[in-house]
Each structure stands twice: as structure tokens, then as C-alpha cells.
Design an enzyme around this catalytic site. Structure first.
Site, short mmCIF file in Angstrom:
data_model
loop_
_atom_site.label_atom_id
_atom_site.label_comp_id
_atom_site.label_asym_id
_atom_site.label_seq_id
_atom_site.Cartn_x
_atom_site.Cartn_y
_atom_site.Cartn_z
N ASP A 130 -5.68 -0.92 -13.99
CA ASP A 130 -5.00 -1.96 -14.77
C ASP A 130 -5.95 -3.14 -14.98
O ASP A 130 -6.91 -3.33 -14.22
CB ASP A 130 -3.76 -2.46 -14.02
CG ASP A 130 -2.73 -1.35 -13.85
OD1 ASP A 130 -2.78 -0.37 -14.61
OD2 ASP A 130 -1.89 -1.48 -12.94
N1 URA Z 1 -1.95 1.79 -9.38
C1 URA Z 1 -1.62 0.68 -10.09
O1 URA Z 1 -0.47 0.23 -10.05
N2 URA Z 1 -2.58 0.09 -10.82
C2 URA Z 1 -3.85 0.51 -10.86
O2 URA Z 1 -4.70 -0.08 -11.53
C3 URA Z 1 -4.19 1.68 -10.12
C4 URA Z 1 -3.23 2.30 -9.39
#
Ligand code: URA
Length: 244
Positions: free
Chosen positions: A102
Site C-alpha cells: 500500500d
Molecule cells: N497488508 C496490507 O494491509 N497492506 C500492505 O501493504 C501489505 C499487506
């Protein structure tokens, strides 16, 4: 390198298709037909043709980046991408991030030009291990750990695979997943009425993030690290190799 492996890596053929092509006499090394798929060649020095067409040897590139907050795991985007952050000496055509973190997640992103390997690493059946360090809004309980480790139903009804959790403080820990659903860790903690505050990937496919890399910095994988990744091309299931 074995001739069938070389052709499997440099062309669209699978390893078994490459092996068959060799046995059928479709492959020549330095102009001489070779029929043994296990024969070794030196790809830096020898010329390999398949059906008379030269197979160009291209060493793949594997880059470990410590992704900073705000960068997007994409090749092109309106926002800053991990590819934009590559220093000029690493930039070359065909590089892309293998998987997504993310925008507000930091840590290990693999950037490569090896599409076959990325496909394998991201395939659900590969169960590649990914470890994240997290901090939460609220402390989490032993019961939360048990629920999450067993596999928990997310808000859309899907159920997560078993995972491993380690507590580092009342509201911080490490979680190792063998899958990668969208926003998975955030959604897992929402399912136990908590909220992720910070998230950072500290290990990918058994390779720990190099602690000397500041956010936004990157380096090439070592020979051993690259060989560990490439070993995923040779196995169909879970790979338990870990570099300490
Ligand atoms: N899980 C999440 O919620 N975000 C990420 O970036 C990776 C795994």
C-alpha cells in the site's frame, strides 16, 4: 547452466517444453545440435539457437528497495512510483515491482525484469513467505493472535490462510503471511476490532530487508539472494529456504 533451464528462462517456453525441444533436436549450441537437456552451456560465451533463431542471453536484474511512505508500487502512475525512485544506474527497460505494498506501507519491494519469476512468486500456490512489522491502535490479546494465526474471516467472507504472529510489545508485532490479499493485514486486524497504524515489510521470500537501506534506497540482490529467488522457478509448492 543447464541448456533446458537456459531456454526456459530466456524464452516463453516452460522448462519441460525446452527439454522436449532439445530432445527433438531443435536446439543448437555454437552451431551443433545438442540432444541432452541436462547438458551444461556457458551462456556468456556460447550461442544458442532454437529452430535456427538465436536466443539472446540477458541476465535478469533483481533490486531490493526499501519503499518509503507515499510511493506507489506501479511502473506508471499520477503519483511517485517505486520505479521513479530508482537511481539512474539501476534504470533499464522492463523493470517493474513484483507485487504491491500500500502507499502508506514501507519496506521490502522487489523490483525486477524477470516476468516469469514474478509470476511464480505471486502465484497463490507458491505460498511465498512475507513478514511485516506492524503497530496497532490498541493492544492485541493472545486470543486475537490465536484467531488470526488460525485463519480469520474478512469482511467480504473470504478466509485467510494460517499465519504466524509474534508480539514485540502490547501493540506491536510481526506477522508472516503466505498469501497476499488486497490490504490483507489491515483487514485482518479490523476483523479483531483493531486498526493498523504502521506497516513495514521486513522480509520477502526468505530474504530479509537490508537494514542499511534508508527509505527510498535500493541495492542489487547478492548472488545468493538472486539464486534463492530463482529457486522458486524450480519448485511448484512452498519454498522453505531462508537466508539468515
Ligand atoms: N497488508 C496490507 O494491509 N497492506 C500492505 O501493504 C501489505 C499487506
Amino acid at each position: 547452466m543447464r541448456i533446458d533451464r537456459f531456454i526456459g528462462q530466456m524464452t516463453a517456453m516452460s522448462r519441460s517444453e525446452a527439454s522436449l525441444a532439445v530432445r527433438k533436436g531443435r536446439v543448437a549450441v555454437d552451431g551443433v545440435v545438442l540432444r541432452d537437456p541436462s547438458a551444461h552451456i556457458d551462456p556468456e560465451r556460447q550461442s544458442v539457437t532454437v529452430d535456427g533463431k538465436e536466443t539472446v542471453y540477458k541476465r535478469n536484474v533483481y533490486i531490493m528497495m526499501n519503499k518509503p511512505i507515499g510511493a506507489v508500487c506501479a511502473t506508471e502512475d499520477g503519483d511517485l512510483t517505486v520505479i521513479d525512485l530508482l537511481p539512474s544506474e539501476f534504470k533499464r527497460a522492463g523493470l517493474f515491482p513484483c507485487g504491491r505494498l500500500d502507499k502508506n506501507t514501507t519496506g521490502f519491494v522487489l523490483i525486477t525484469d524477470n516476468g516469469k519469476l514474478a509470476h511464480r512468486l505471486l502465484a497463490p500456490a507458491s505460498h511465498v513467505a512475507k513478514t511485516y512489522r506492524f503497530s496497532l491502535k490498541f493492544p492485541f490479546s493472545d486470543e486475537d493472535i490465536a484467531l488470526l494465526e488460525k485463519g480469520i474471516a474478512l469482511e467480504d467472507g473470504s478466509v485467510t490462510l494460517p499465519c504466524v504472529l509474534k508480539r514485540l510489545s502490547p501493540d506491536e508485532g510481526e506477522i508472516t503471511l503466505h498469501e497476499g490479499k488486497f490490504h490483507q493485514i489491515k483487514r485482518m486486524f479490523l476483523a479483531v476490532h483493531n486498526q493498523v497504524r504502521t506497516l513495514s515489510r521486513v522480509s520477502f521470500a526468505g530474504i530479509p530487508l537490508d537494514k542499511s537501506l534508508a527509505p527510498g534506497e535500493c541495492r542489487l540482490l547478492s548472488e545468493n539472494e538472486a539464486a534463492l529467488l530463482e529457486s522458486y522457478l524450480r519448485c511448484s509448492g512452498k519454498n522453505s529456504n531462508i537466508l539468515e
